[in-house]
Write an enzyme that holds these catalytic residues in place. Sequence first.
Site, PDB file in Angstrom:
ATOM      1  N   LYS A   1      39.224  38.958  43.992  1.00 26.86           N
ATOM      2  CA  LYS A   1      40.494  39.931  43.018  1.00 26.86           C
ATOM      3  C   LYS A   1      41.172  39.279  41.669  1.00 26.86           C
ATOM      4  CE  LYS A   1      39.745  43.120  45.664  1.00 26.86           C
ATOM      5  NZ  LYS A   1      39.387  45.014  45.183  1.00 26.86           N
TER       6      LYS A   1
ATOM      7  N   THR B   1      36.679  37.541  38.160  1.00 26.56           N
ATOM      8  CA  THR B   1      35.572  36.854  37.815  1.00 26.56           C
ATOM      9  C   THR B   1      34.348  37.837  37.759  1.00 26.56           C
ATOM     10  OG1 THR B   1      35.225  36.604  40.701  1.00 26.56           O
ATOM     11  CG2 THR B   1      35.564  34.664  39.394  1.00 26.56           C
ATOM     12  N   THR B   2      34.227  39.412  38.186  1.00 20.49           N
ATOM     13  CA  THR B   2      33.418  40.010  38.156  1.00 20.49           C
ATOM     14  C   THR B   2      33.907  40.986  36.459  1.00 20.49           C
ATOM     15  OG1 THR B   2      33.415  40.408  40.372  1.00 20.49           O
ATOM     16  CG2 THR B   2      32.768  42.579  39.209  1.00 20.49           C
TER      17      THR B   2
END
Length: 640
Positions: free
Chosen positions: A621, A624-625
């Site tokens: 959370k 990074t994604t």
Amino acid sequence: MCPRQATLAPPQLCSLMGLTSEKTTTKTNQERNSRVVKSREKSRHFSEKAQPPRVLLLYGTDGYRPSHEIKTFLESHRIPHRTTSLVKGQLLLGEKTNSSSYSQHLGEISILIIVSHFQASLVEPYLELCRARHLSLVWAVLPYPHSQTPKPHFSRLHASSVAPDAIVGMTLSPRYPFFYGRPGATGGGIPHGKNWTTFSLETSGDSHVTNPGSHVTNSGPLPVGDLNAANAWSNMGDGEPGTKNGTNGYRVLVEVRVKTGETDFTDVPVVLEDMGGRDGVRKIVMGAPVRFWLSHLMLLESVHQLSDGRLVREGRERMVMVDIDDIFLAPEGRRMRVDDVQAVLRAQAKLRQMVPGFTFNAGFVGGYYNSGALMEEKLGNQELVRNAEQLWWFDHTYKHHQPHSMSPRQLRTSMELNRQFAKDHGIPALVHHYAVSPHHSGVYPVHPPLYDSWRQIWNVSVTSTEEYPDLRPDHMRRGFKHRGISVLPRQTCRLFTHTFLYSHFPGGRNQLVSLAAGGEVFLTLLRTPVSIFMTHTPNYCCDRLALTLFPALFKFTSRWTQLQLSYPGPLAMADRYFSLYPEDTSPLWTSPCSNKRHREILPAWFNCSQLPQLLILGPQKSGTTALHTFLRSIKYIIAQ
């Protein structure tokens, strides 16, 4: 995070692909470790580890190699199992039921399968354990050399070794309540080089066998000269078979006809069911060679009967589709001519009598339509188009280019050209929402532009591949879902682009037919509820090998089994597959660098010999994604 694999797997699964912290050094190291990696990955995802074992497969020193054949059978039908030696199995089963070790190692065992010679000393120690734990037993009796005498009898059964050249036919009992086998099926010729084990029964002085139309025997071997006499075995006891008082005897499942002289024959049992009246253990004893197709059918029957149908998911229904790849593309001299096209349509009409709805599925490459110098083949192309409504069609790209070798824009252009070709020639290729990628490129390892283009241009919902998770072993191929597209496992049938004459097929026509008559292709159909067979255009010209193979397959299947064959179309096949195997929905992401075939269908920019150029590290959370998605979109924009 792992930008080099962005087109191959979701970012959160990069670590499973082995590319975040491990450098692949040399091709030698890759090949050396690949089998270990693949074995671990498959066992982690596909070994039914979430379910406790329901079958314990036991083998002695004589049954180690044949047990692998039965293990393949259990894996094919996804029956949770464990394999161990007879000695270790006895120790495990001897543990207390409430012990943690028992729960860990054996779980919910309900059936024992023993692979060994006919020795009472090997099986009798398990009978008390079977009674205590309410287990059933399947005994695959290994054949003795013809010159060797079998060991002493077991439960009044005597075993005899019979050479295969003495067997001239076999019959499935018309009175046994088969679920998969066809009662009364009979045929001649036993194409197998191993000895068979047949059985006879010695009755005691105070027992007798009665059966309408047969004589009474007070002692000595029970005559089994015909099926009526053989089925008298099931009447041993105080009542009818299957009743409380009628479970003292044996029921014959399969007989073989053995030549005893120049003109003399006798029918003897080779597969029996012991109703369990004497020792309280219901068991099935099999004497056919383990590698023979009959053993696979009887194993399936045995597990179904002894578990009351609880351990076999597939039931009788088998959905079958036959793809014809490379329509219009085959090398000159290997394309269908007018008479070949007409032969395909005639064969299709006959096959529909055995497989309701059967239709050949043609994968077309529009860019090669009417190419080549032979007028006969151009006329064959035109005959295919003229009869387009009688076949099903799917996109195989316009020039047969591999999707991983094209940019997203080039890929979309290729699909648009093939779609326009279909529209111009009246080919109904949008109806079934199915497509196949040339050489399986982009399906797995996944190439997202392929999936996106399929959805946008062809509205594809189903595809198939033989590459997930690997080509071999073929019984471990699986399906998965990705980006709204169902990927089904695809099966080979030994027909490739170079096999268009019987002389090109190893073993010739007889070997080709044997694949269908109990061989590899039949076993594929037996163990696979949804079968998509891959063939190619050259298999339907010249000697028309495919038109020999599939009629023989469906005839043999209908002759010996009660399998219900059908072809409802790709969408229904996908629904059926994932309703049976919902655990396959999420794919298993593996490293393409550890698989030679997968490395050959990787994009050119994907380099297995170096580490990623960028690593994004951070807790959950933390964005990074999102950052990875942003970087990936920039890469796509540049590529386009």
